[in-house]
Design an enzyme around this catalytic site. Structure first.
Site, PDB file in Angstrom:
ATOM      1  N   GLU A 249     -67.987   2.356  26.167  1.00 25.38           N
ATOM      2  CA  GLU A 249     -66.667   2.369  26.803  1.00 25.38           C
ATOM      3  C   GLU A 249     -65.592   3.010  25.939  1.00 25.38           C
ATOM      4  O   GLU A 249     -64.609   2.359  25.559  1.00 25.38           O
ATOM      5  CB  GLU A 249     -66.263   0.937  27.178  1.00 25.38           C
ATOM      6  CG  GLU A 249     -67.198   0.315  28.194  1.00 25.38           C
ATOM      7  CD  GLU A 249     -66.784  -1.088  28.641  1.00 25.38           C
ATOM      8  OE1 GLU A 249     -65.919  -1.688  27.982  1.00 25.38           O
ATOM      9  OE2 GLU A 249     -67.332  -1.568  29.642  1.00 25.38           O
TER      10      GLU A 249
ATOM     11  N   GLU B 112     -73.654  -1.460  33.367  1.00 26.40           N
ATOM     12  CA  GLU B 112     -73.317  -2.870  33.158  1.00 26.40           C
ATOM     13  C   GLU B 112     -72.842  -3.474  34.466  1.00 26.40           C
ATOM     14  O   GLU B 112     -72.065  -2.862  35.204  1.00 26.40           O
ATOM     15  CB  GLU B 112     -72.175  -3.038  32.137  1.00 26.40           C
ATOM     16  CG  GLU B 112     -72.538  -2.736  30.724  1.00 26.40           C
ATOM     17  CD  GLU B 112     -71.385  -3.082  29.759  1.00 26.40           C
ATOM     18  OE1 GLU B 112     -70.469  -3.837  30.169  1.00 26.40           O
ATOM     19  OE2 GLU B 112     -71.411  -2.605  28.627  1.00 26.40           O
TER      20      GLU B 112
END
Lengths: 660, 660, 660
Positions: A119, A290
């Site tokens: 991220e 995710e």
């Protein structure tokens, strides 16, 4: 993992200090063991570079790696994602650990793919980044300050720069309102992050040229323009954490509009992000890197995923082009901030939990959908959601305060009716190739970069239908207003001049009244709010007019025939009911292909994947009630159950069916 | 400009880097050309000193000019109005550029006036300012720390200063609750800004002694006590940006009270600021230096000015004593933060816009009002709105939190009924000469500086009527409480002792019941909120009593005959309806002159200008509906249309008439 | 003071600069005079060390004494309570002034007690404190970083420390989510404050070994674990400033729950804090060190204490174990931030005020209650309210955001029905001895420190009744989750497994339906909100079940017979009506002693003090209406009036009676 039907694991995120407890001292034994175990069990590994969380020793030895905030404070070590992307020391250490990883596991049978960092996000304002920013600016502006001063309109407020060294990144304790600076800074942050990504990739590409790489994105995260990352990556993946079951409770998840938060709205908004991820690589399937099997831990309120919702949301991703369903996290951490974040294996430590059973069911379902791998979503329609446009809109002062302009939500509002109709829809930037589409929707196209108006013109000329709205064609790529009348370079294509824009207070409403016998076949009135632009129809014809206020009777919706196509202009923010009627009419007129040509109950949607020959229809029930759908005369195989279906079929609450 | 009827332009604000692109290198050619063009066209110039925005080179070369925030962080270069007023380097550079300007344009035919800097404001906490503050304190306290310690009551919390160097300006990371310090700091900031203004003025006064100077104020801006500036300036001017059409939507413009936001309330509050500007120079006309023809760009929501409102709001300023109507901005900037701020000429670049036509109409109207130039507003009434009192009230802890005490709004609430009645009203400080008034209203006169009580006493003694309210006479000019019973030095004049003050929660109400056969001729009950003071009537007689709570029956409104006049005391915050009845009774009793002795519909007001002989009555309709006003038997000339009027006349929505 | 019935004064708080105007230069003459005067008048003195506000000269000379904030900014001198507790320079200066005070007044006849500093609180993050923190950690973790890394679970996010010097206190610009670090930091802050307190005490203990010491606490102030202070102090005292008369207006005082803010709720919550203060020394009477006779000055709205409320709230403290009623402040300051804070003597300067008369009445009442001095509250019931548990709960991410979990309010909600029933109740930490109780209520016992589960087990085994709720037994003392199923070490005792916890949005509700013929004798339905845990009853039996949602029918309330006692588990947050019925049933079943076995009207409570032989019953009416209470056949002496009472008696609004 086998009980759960999981065949791939992502490993090593944030493991740097475990891999390298002291500088130059490496310990791979624990990772060897896990990799070997997984390989033996037939489970593949997506191996992460550990660079999203740096060791304390690294920050201690090389303080330059610590980020400096926009208000120019050097951060201490802590949290994660807090390193300077520019710092040579960090790049050096990253190069070493990534090389070590690649060298050690290059031939490991479990290694399937590289997961780069985690991220990416944030920004650093240290002296090194200031220097890099100035270098970036010199390159962009041909080393000529006059060019920069002109592009940034610095004469305003006496801001003309006379030396490059005078330029500083935006700051709450310095400059924050020079729009040219702020947008170039955001562009630089994206470019510098990609430059860092290249540093990460170098040893991997060198040592494991055949192992594909991805990095996990965050949907519509505003800080980075993901389109710029695409050429560095082999596969797109992202982390999706929708806030289910909020039922419009805005104290919970910040859904900004009335009536938001019902599960099918959340699903549509999630599908919007899936659409971006799929479109980034031109329709190639992406990965759901995710998702949580139960709750996340950073929302204001964490409702449990109701029975069935985990399966439904997982297959929603697949329906929109994901070829995987993965989890954060496999097993709950015992300590620290994410110890209460959902996981496949809870602290109780067994498979005898509701959550585990939900996960196992998804695993078992996915096994039946192998045929879908590699198929795509055949989109004839695209929505333009553009990062730079968003940045410019958020910066703009007026007609309402900053983020209250709701650009992202407006794009999602236009996406929603298309989603409910089961129209395969891409979500693209204004730089994408438009030629494969028949309908393009470009809400609030405030910024028009060079060439975009011409390309939109060609698209319509060649028979395409374009939908634009209020507040389009206001600024160019430097965030400078177009002269000569809005919507600037779109004026001829749209056939209108937008003279003024009126902002409404949150509680105020106006109305839009359809003209009699209009081409769309829509009648009646619709409610307006937030923005009402005052138009002059030039070559366009008027489809609807304002109901009230001093611009009563002025055009509120126009259409302009242009070459073989047509360009619509919606001058005001209008209620959902209108958007549904409007897009239903366009879909009908264009005979766009729907996933399923059936009337679906509210909250039920059909979505389509296809390999060009064979189609897979996902029927998804986002309501908590049983629903009935009429499949018509045709017969289908339901892939999850293996049964044959046709005619009127029943959907359980939160049910999903995959028809082939 | 000629099409718009504009005959004066303000030039050069924020043009420093364009005038002086490098230190000592000047470029006036562009300004010469504009000045010459304007002169040729018969348009005058108000020439600005460019010091409100400093060049980047200046900040780079002399870092001392950058402000330090209250939490002691040095700002970077950026925005505007961010220079230290103390820094010698800044004063030196300002002196040079101002001298250059004066020398170059001293004899230019277009030069009408100097516009000094722009909207002075803010404060700096750098070491230089700390030194200057200590010097200021030494002077004020006769170089005697004991005097300062006594005035500031420093023994409290062990804050006694034993060396001047221990004193630091208020800070969120240091001292913020020592009221003597905080109020002296605010006084210093005003004085230091004026000291800087003197630096700006020096070369102008020397080179162009006959060119008048002004600086543009910001209404009730809390940071500077404008009364202190008066002697430096030849003309008062200000920038007025009311938030029209908010209709009480408090999400928009922060109007704090119920029912605020209707256009006539906004108009009355704007008139309050006009009243200050006119009163600053004892009734001399002021200039409306900035106003927007359409929208501003810093409100939460920017509604377009409805047709007619621009004319109406422009003439509202004239009605209250402005001799000019000017705009920010002439032409919209293409870039940066104010690119969407309203302007006479829009990005479209022509005169064929609604906004341009509205501006042109004002230009044409003003041409017909030449007779009014130099006339004033003949006020027999004044409201005391005092900056130092505001600072002390905002600092005070109790009876409710800080700004929730609503001092400014309370003054405006008392102003409103006088405005609706068309009573010419000045807005003054407590240091002004009271002798020309017959009615003085002093809401929440918390601070009573030395001599003020005596001067109010004389005013009443000589026949004046004084209105005071709850929470008066609490502290002296050092913010120290009066001993011996509130309202301190006003106790004898008001004839009461205020023992306690009760604060009400926002939703709580009490009532005020008028005594039978009271002198005011008012009957019935009124609603109370926020504050209820518990009084003992000493020499005063009781006109109304509390309806409920444990102080039921106690005095809520008293009057004290004192010499030839009378002093009223209103012990609680009461609804608008009461204030209307109360002031109507006082106006009646005093036979105060009204602009027009007629019953006006709600939202319509009449205002008066006069040269002492001839009167000009402005009739202003702030409603969106047509209204009828009965002018009675008298005949008037309507100056804008040239027609003769009398009897019942019609006002269009947002209409204005000027009767002579 | 004599008129007010005050016989003890606290002197010298914040008087440092007056006592020591320059370093080493002392001036006690003013204090001598006051002490002598008071002694002559028979008034005792609680003499304060002046260390809560340091002189400016001290900060100027020793900058190390200035606190550094969590975001690592050194504060300037100012306010109070802003010194570093670690700084050697501060400790040195404190040692000197405290020694001087002790030496001078050791034998003064007025000296009754030492008041150490004032309201200890806050924290410092300077380098000295970082060092002290690391030393504290080395000691706690046996100088072994592995121990610390394991306890803090640092492997998460790559946070493993490899050198002690890498550890920094929590910071918004550094680490803030490492729960092991944050909770150890809070423990350190408590310990370091106590270490500083020891420095303060040293000269006093040495020179005046027989003079008792106290420091004034602040109820449930979250920053310090008061239980750790107990062994340093001879007497517990605290400062109580309830927000009376807010009537549920949450804009005022931040009462978080519906219906809070009625005076009897405020009274119960205040009694909760009194309960902590009494329990700290095992039931020994405490002192009400500060209270205001009228208003405070830091609430959003300051309503006057209604007539009678001052007496009522003062005797509430006595009813719960206070042996004193004292005031801040005797006389109002003329200047600075507390000049409007309530006082016995107002600025008016006389005894002829309502407030003074209220104070005098309390003085006169207290004179009649001498028999109560030294008596205690005979509690068979205890509520566990534990500081470390609170810290861990506030840190935890999930199931709702941070403080929204409302731990403190939940404890008060369980306390309220016991208070209304007149059940003497202690408020203890989980480390206290449980053996003297028959009922222990432990709401949200999220953290279970070592040994606590075993001690609760023994308590129940030996016949005690334990009440636990949702979200118990989640983490150990290191804030690490228990493995093997929640509620962790309480699983066997409670006989349940809590598999998941569902969070509800603020507006959402579920229901709890009592099982037919349950042991509690309660029937019907109750409303649930916020949290619903999904249980498996193991050895426990089910008393109530969920009414709705996907866990409809699952256990919501269970009881487990365990040895001679019983352990209840309440799985969801339930409305007050249930808690009243539930505790009434438990009280009944256990035949717990009530202050008065009578039905009391809502808003009236009875409380008990006793010396073991003789009982004193306080009847307190917190309503503004007259109430009737039936005392039954027994006869009492009312101590304040001296009259004899029995049968049905009348209570005036805000009345209090003390029955013997």
């Amino acid at each position: 993992m086998k009980l759960a039907g999981c065949n791939t694991m992502t490993l090593g995120i944030f493991s740097w200090v475990t891999l390298e407890p002291r500088e130059g001292e490496f310990n791979f034994s624990w990772l060897d063991r896990i990799m070997d175990d997984l390989a033996r069990s037939g489970i593949f590994v997506i191996l992460a570079t550990p660079t999203a969380g740096k060791p304390a020793w690294l920050a201690q030895k090389y303080p330059e790696v610590l980020r400096v905030t926009a208000d120019r404070r050097k951060r201490l070590h802590g949290l994660r994602h807090n390193h300077c992307y520019t710092a040579p020391a960090y790049r050096k250490c990253v190069g070493i650990i990534n090389r070590k990883l690649a060298e050690r596991y290059r031939s490991h049978p479990a290694l399937l793919m590289w997961h780069i960092s985690n991220e990416y996000g944030g920004e650093c304002h240290c002296r090194l980044c200031q220097e890099a920013f100035r270098t970036w600016l010199r390159r962009k502006y041909d080393n000529n300050l006059d060019n920069l001063n002109r592009a940034w309109w610095t004469a305003f407020w006496s801001h003309t720069y006379t030396e490059w060294e005078q330029i500083e990144s935006p700051s709450p304790i310095g400059e924050s309102l020079l729009h040219g600076l702020t947008i170039d800074w955001k562009r630089f942050v994206t470019d510098q992050t990609i430059d860092f990504l290249r540093t990460e990739l170098a040893p991997l590409r060198e040592i494991t040229p055949d192992v594909p790489v991805t990095t996990n994105f965050m949907g519509t995260y505003p800080g980075l323009n993901y389109w710029k990352f695409v050429e560095q990556l082999d596969v797109i993946s992202w982390d999706s954490y929708p806030c289910w079951h909020s039922n419009g409770d805005t104290t919970g998840c910040g859904h900004p509009s009335d009536g938001e938060g019902r599960d099918w709205k959340v699903a549509a908004d999630t599908a919007f992000s899936h659409g971006i991820m799929r479109s980034l690589k031109g329709g190639k399937p992406f990965m759901l890197m995710e998702s949580t099997p139960s709750v996340s831990n950073w929302h204001p309120v964490h409702k449990l995923k109701r029975p069935g919702m985990h399966r439904l949301s997982s297959l929603l991703a697949v329906a929109h082009g994901s070829d995987t369903v993965q989890y954060f996290q496999w097993r709950k951490s015992r300590g620290s901030s994410e110890k209460l974040h959902g996981a496949v294996v809870d602290h109780t430590g067994s498979e005898h939990t509701r959550i585990f059973r939900e996960v196992a069911r998804v695993g078992s379902d996915l096994r039946k959908l192998d045929d879908l791998v590699g198929t795509t979503v055949p989109a004839e329609t695209a929505i333009i959601y553009d990062w730079e446009n968003r940045w410019a809109i958020d910066d703009a002062m007026g007609p309402v305060y900053k983020r209250n302009k709701k650009y992202e939500q407006t794009c999602k509002n236009h996406h929603y009716p298309l989603w409910t109709l089961g129209i395969p829809t891409d979500v693209i930037s204004m730089d994408c190739d438009f030629s494969s589409y028949r309908l393009i929707v470009a809400p609030m196209l405030y910024m028009i970069r060079e060439g975009v108006a011409e390309r939109l013109g060609s698209f319509v000329e060649q028979g395409g239908v374009l939908v634009c709205t209020y507040w389009s064609g206001i600024v160019d790529q430097n965030d400078l207003c177009f002269l000569g009348g809005f919507p600037g370079p779109l004026r001829k294509l749209l056939g209108i001049w937008a003279e003024e824009i009126d902002a409404l207070y949150p509680q105020e409403r106006n109305g839009l009244i359809m003209e009699a016998n209009n081409d769309l076949g829509i009648t009646g009135e619709y409610e307006l709010r937030d923005f009402c632009e005052i138009l002059h129809a030039e070559s366009a014809h008027v489809l609807a007019r304002y109901k009230g206020d001093f611009y009563k009777g002025e055009p509120a919706l126009t259409a302009n025939n242009y070459g073989g196509g047509k360009a619509y202009y919606l001058a005001a923010r209008v209620e959902e009911r209108f958007l549904k009627d409007f897009y239903a009419s366009l879909v009908d007129g264009l005979s766009l292909r729907r996933a399923l040509a059936a009337d679906l109950p509210e909250g039920v949607t059909a979505q389509l994947r296809s390999d060009g020959h064979r189609s897979y229809i996902f029927l998804l029930n986002f309501t908590q009630s049983p629903q009935v759908v009429d499949l018509g005369g045709r017969k289908y195989v339901e892939m999850l159950s293996g049964s044959k279906l046709g005619g009127r079929i029943d959907l359980e609450p939160f049910d999903v069916k995959v028809l082939s």
